[in-house]
Enzyme design. Structure first.
Site, PDB file in Angstrom:
ATOM      1  N   ASP A 235       0.822  -1.199   0.000  1.00  0.00           N
ATOM      2  CA  ASP A 235       0.000   0.000   0.000  1.00  0.00           C
ATOM      3  C   ASP A 235       0.865   1.262   0.000  1.00  0.00           C
ATOM      4  OD1 ASP A 235      -2.644   1.319   0.422  1.00  0.00           O
ATOM      5  OD2 ASP A 235      -1.715   1.959   2.299  1.00  0.00           O
ATOM      6  N   GLU A 265       1.387  -0.250  -4.930  1.00  0.00           N
ATOM      7  CA  GLU A 265       0.413   0.772  -5.325  1.00  0.00           C
ATOM      8  C   GLU A 265       1.147   2.111  -5.370  1.00  0.00           C
ATOM      9  OE1 GLU A 265      -3.210   3.489  -3.631  1.00  0.00           O
ATOM     10  OE2 GLU A 265      -1.654   2.660  -2.371  1.00  0.00           O
TER      11      GLU A 265
END
Ligand code: CA
Length: 498
Positions: A235, A265
């Site tokens: 993340d 990400e």
């Protein structure tokens, strides 16, 4: 045997807080296998600041729904036992499990501490707006409910770079913590928006601190073993020192897991930023193809004004396909969320055909597109529509690819099939009127007929002597043509045992 890979992101933002997701995944594992899912991206499994948190406001990385902390044992999705059972069920069906790993920040500290900090300019985080002064902030994590199980590491202000709330005067600001070797991660190691985008939210973890680096590496290896994980979805990597992310993934692989998968990400529209990040991290892991997602979004909004020939221009799938995880939407791009850029419904079958039926990229199917989005403004899922495309991916999207990107409103491509999956396909999509396109599928089909397996066109197409057909599509849809009458058994030819 080489089957086409497919990730499924098994959550959306608005899922109910019923503690049932892990159980649902366990029950769904046989069906996921059936539709061609080869790995599942599970939502963050750790104890967050509250039970109904989606999982990104992380409190304790070692609490996978095991301890009574933050007023609950289970998380939004269930207990640790149920989590492990879900992963076991996936594995029993040959499906991998990818964990969502949130390493940028921690939230919901147990105690406050006093330390020196600067206020910085939110628009330029390297610009100090004050002299250093003492603030009181939530930075001490002792995890009293866990009592040192799995790890006795306790976090304090020296393990963070910044925070956003001074308890003493209740002032909200971005506070850069002052101390030896403190400050944000070096500018070139994080995204450069707002001068330096190390700080995102909550208490920002300091990856210049060797104690932190050792502890997170230790945690990651514990977690991978404990939950038998096959990969990480990392993340918010644009807010974390890239040296650390690379070191972490490398460390996991070096400890006897050379195949461990990782995708980051890095949420930037522009291809150049994605390319630079992959280069900086020596192509150690993949990135989501955010550029392609925005192309889908734009195309879905623009309708026939969009030039489909440019759909993959300056995207990862076009330029660095071996490191591209392609997707149509996710929990952040869905309506009402922080990165809202939802692909309109009419275009979803086109976008999914693009990521599922082409040679390049590792595609990710979004729960919200398949099963729907819940909450106050629910959106119906498209499972039955997508099942057709998933079937085509699993059985026919193999072999060489011929592209026909020759009309701004109508593009197509064909796949030749391979030894194991001998029957290829021909894809044609239109964002304008009904259309047709002559495409090559192979001389072996001369005189034979093709049918539209997506069910949009009733006609049968006869293949000519050169192995070409004039394939048809209705306006605003996609059609996928395969030799008429091929059954799943015929579409799949297992190789003879050597
Ligand atoms: Ca950070």
């Amino acid at each position: 045997m080489s089957e086409n890979g497919l990730i499924m992101q098994y959550f959306e933002w608005e899922l109910p807080n019923d503690g049932q997701l892990w159980n649902k995944i366990k029950a769904d594992a046989p069906h996921l296998k059936q539709i061609g899912v080869t790995s599942v991206w599970l939502p963050p499994a750790y104890k967050a600041i509250s039970q109904d948190d989606v999982g990104y406001a992380i409190y304790d990385l070692y609490d996978l729904g095991e301890f009574d902390q933050k007023g609950t044992v289970r998380t939004k999705y269930g207990t640790k036992e149920e989590y492990i059972a879900a992963i076991d069920a996936l594995h029993e069906h040959g499906i991998g499990a990818y964990a969502d790993v949130v390493l940028n920040h921690k939230a919901g500290a147990d105690e406050t501490e006093r330390f020196m900090a600067y206020e910085v300019n939110p628009e330029n985080r390297q610009e100090k707006l004050s002299e250093p002064y003492e603030i009181e902030a939530w930075t001490k994590f002792t995890f009293p409910g866990r009592k040192g199980k799995h790890s006795d590491f306790q976090w304090n202000w020296t393990h963070f770079t910044g925070t956003d709330f001074n308890v003493e005067d209740e002032k909200k600001a971005i506070y850069m913590i002052k101390g030896v070797n403190k400050g944000w991660s070096d500018d070139e190691t994080v995204d450069n928006e707002f001068g330096n985008f190390d700080y995102l939210m909550f208490a920002d973890i300091d990856y210049e601190n060797p104690e932190v680096v050792e502890e997170i590496k230790r945690w990651a290896n514990w977690y991978v073993d404990e939950a038998k994980l096959d990969g990480f979805r990392l993340d918010a990597v644009k807010h974390i020192n890239y040296h650390f992310i690379k070191e972490l993934v490398t460390d996991i692989r070096e400890k006897g897991r050379p195949e461990f998968f990782a995708v980051g990400e890095y949420w930037r529209h522009d291809y150049d930023s994605l390319q630079q990040y992959l280069e900086a991290t020596d192509y150690t892991f993949d990135l989501f193809d955010v550029s392609l997602h925005y192309h889908f979004h734009e195309a879905s909004v623009a309708g026939s004004d969009y030039d489909l020939r440019k759909i993959c221009e300056d995207t990862l799938i076009a330029k660095i396909p071996t490191h591209a995880v392609t997707f149509v939407d996710n929990h952040d791009s869905q309506p009402g969320q922080s990165l809202e850029s939802y692909v309109e419904r009419w275009f979803k079958p086109l976008a999914y055909s693009f990521i599922l039926l082409r040679l390049e990229g590792f595609p990710c199917l979004f729960y919200g597109d398949y099963y729907g989005i819940s909450g106050e403004n629910p959106i119906e899922g498209m499972a039955s529509r997508l099942d057709k495309i998933l079937y085509l991916r699993a059985n026919h999207a193999y072999g060489d690819q011929h592209d026909y990107f020759d009309d701004p409103n109508c593009i197509g491509w064909t796949r030749m099939g391979n030894e194991e999956h001998p029957y290829g396909l021909a894809v044609i999509m239109s964002n304008g009127d009904d259309n047709k396109k002559k495409m090559y599928v192979g001389e072996q089909y001369a005189g034979e007929t093709f049918a539209d397996y997506s069910g949009n066109r009733e006609e049968k197409i006869v293949i000519d002597e050169e192995g070409c057909g004039e394939f048809l599509v209705k306006g605003g849809t996609v059609s996928v043509w395969v030799k008429d009458g091929v059954t799943p058994e015929e579409a799949f030819h297992p190789l003879e045992e050597a």
